[in-house]
Design an enzyme around this catalytic site. Sequence first.
Site, PDB file in Angstrom:
ATOM      1  CG  ASP A   1      -7.313   1.441  -4.737  1.00 18.82           C
ATOM      2  OD1 ASP A   1      -6.831  -0.049  -4.819  1.00 18.82           O
ATOM      3  OD2 ASP A   1      -6.987   1.605  -5.972  1.00 18.82           O
TER       4      ASP A   1
ATOM      5  CD  GLU B   1      -2.855   5.989  -4.115  1.00 18.48           C
ATOM      6  OE1 GLU B   1      -1.671   5.849  -4.760  1.00 18.48           O
ATOM      7  OE2 GLU B   1      -3.786   5.085  -3.586  1.00 18.48           O
TER       8      GLU B   1
ATOM      9  CD  GLU C   1      -7.559  -3.389  -7.866  1.00 20.36           C
ATOM     10  OE1 GLU C   1      -6.956  -4.279  -7.538  1.00 20.36           O
ATOM     11  OE2 GLU C   1      -7.917  -3.083  -8.784  1.00 20.36           O
TER      12      GLU C   1
ATOM     13  CG  HIS D   1      -0.353  -7.179 -11.146  1.00 18.78           C
ATOM     14  ND1 HIS D   1       0.259  -6.417 -10.650  1.00 18.78           N
ATOM     15  CD2 HIS D   1      -1.737  -6.968  -9.702  1.00 18.78           C
ATOM     16  CE1 HIS D   1      -0.565  -4.966 -10.214  1.00 18.78           C
ATOM     17  NE2 HIS D   1      -1.370  -5.576  -9.680  1.00 18.78           N
TER      18      HIS D   1
ATOM     19  NE  ARG E   1      -9.724  -9.595  -8.591  1.00 14.69           N
ATOM     20  CZ  ARG E   1      -9.376 -11.213  -8.052  1.00 14.69           C
ATOM     21  NH1 ARG E   1     -10.679 -11.816  -8.108  1.00 14.69           N
ATOM     22  NH2 ARG E   1      -9.135 -11.070  -6.549  1.00 14.69           N
TER      23      ARG E   1
END
Length: 393
Positions: A96, A118, A132, A209, A211
Amino acid sequence: MKKIAVILGTRPEAIKYGLVINGLKEDGRFDVIVISTGQHKEMLDDTLAVFGIKPDYNLAVMQPGQTLAQVTARITDGLAKLLPEIAPDALTVHGDTGTTLAAALSGFHHQIPVIHIEAGLRSGNNNSPFPEEGNRKLVAQIASLHLAPTPGNSANLIREGIQEKNIVITGNTVVDSLLWAVNSQYPSTNKIVDDLKDDPRKIILASVHRREAWAKIPDIARTIREISLRDDVRVVIPMHKNPVVRNALKVELSGLQNVDLIEPLNYLDFCHVMKRADIILSDSSGAEEEGPTLGKPTLILRSLTERPEATYSGSAILVGSSGDLIISHVNQILDNLRSFRSSNVKTDHYGDGLATSRVIGAIANYFGLGPAVQPFFSGCEMSQGNDLAANTV
């Protein structure tokens, strides 16, 4: 022989792609061209090197401070020049990322079949994770073959109108890579790996981490600081390269006796630290799958997840960014660690270590070069009601 362009750009893609790339290269039915977009620079190359892989082409799109639009434009522009030259029979994308979306779009523009590894993960909220969730939904409209890790991922695709005949349930290749890594015999490149072996304290491996979590990182860091006041705890935090993340962590956690703020570990070292850890505290999508696979109590620093399977069995718990909730769960686990170790927190919901062979088999079958693949089934069915329950803190 079919020519397959494998396109990747980030460390997580390299981790989940590594064994697949090598398997495809060893299979006489395929001619494999590896294209790196360079979305992650050093971290991508270092991780590919662990698997002995060197890209055939590198678009080198990474630039400081670039926007999502700039990343997408640079990748599509680079592939517009490269794909006609290579002329692959299909291209594969993974997961993604910005690379995933841009590469799939490029395949569509050049009328090249797109194979999405995936596929089918859904949180149900386009803003979490961002970007994503939107990326993977857009790729689903482009892909010709959807390789879904779990039955629930397949069900998501079918609900969105993807034909079942174009979906294969493979398990997640991250499990294959994890099992390969923790069973590998190699000299550690970071002293902390050996140091942790003899440390009597309870080890928490932590990371943040995403965003959408940037504004919450100072609060999460202060929560970790409070947890670290326990004498029996050691918190290890490999810091993301993004300066927004690093600066927020350093302000709150630098110089603390029981906290190790360290540079990112190479993949093999990181897997061995996970194996040593007593708790994993993270918003990383990889950790959501890796921790439960290793039988580690995993606290997910998010309010919802596109990987809810382990939350049904209790192997993973959504704790969001609430300090009180995080501390409560951490203390409960640490104070009852023996019980947690003896309980059934290990899960195979994400894979059985055979996803790589299923992915390769599914690609071969798509081209009529092999039989249909027996799908992976984890024994964890997901209904709409369960999805909503799992995504509520």
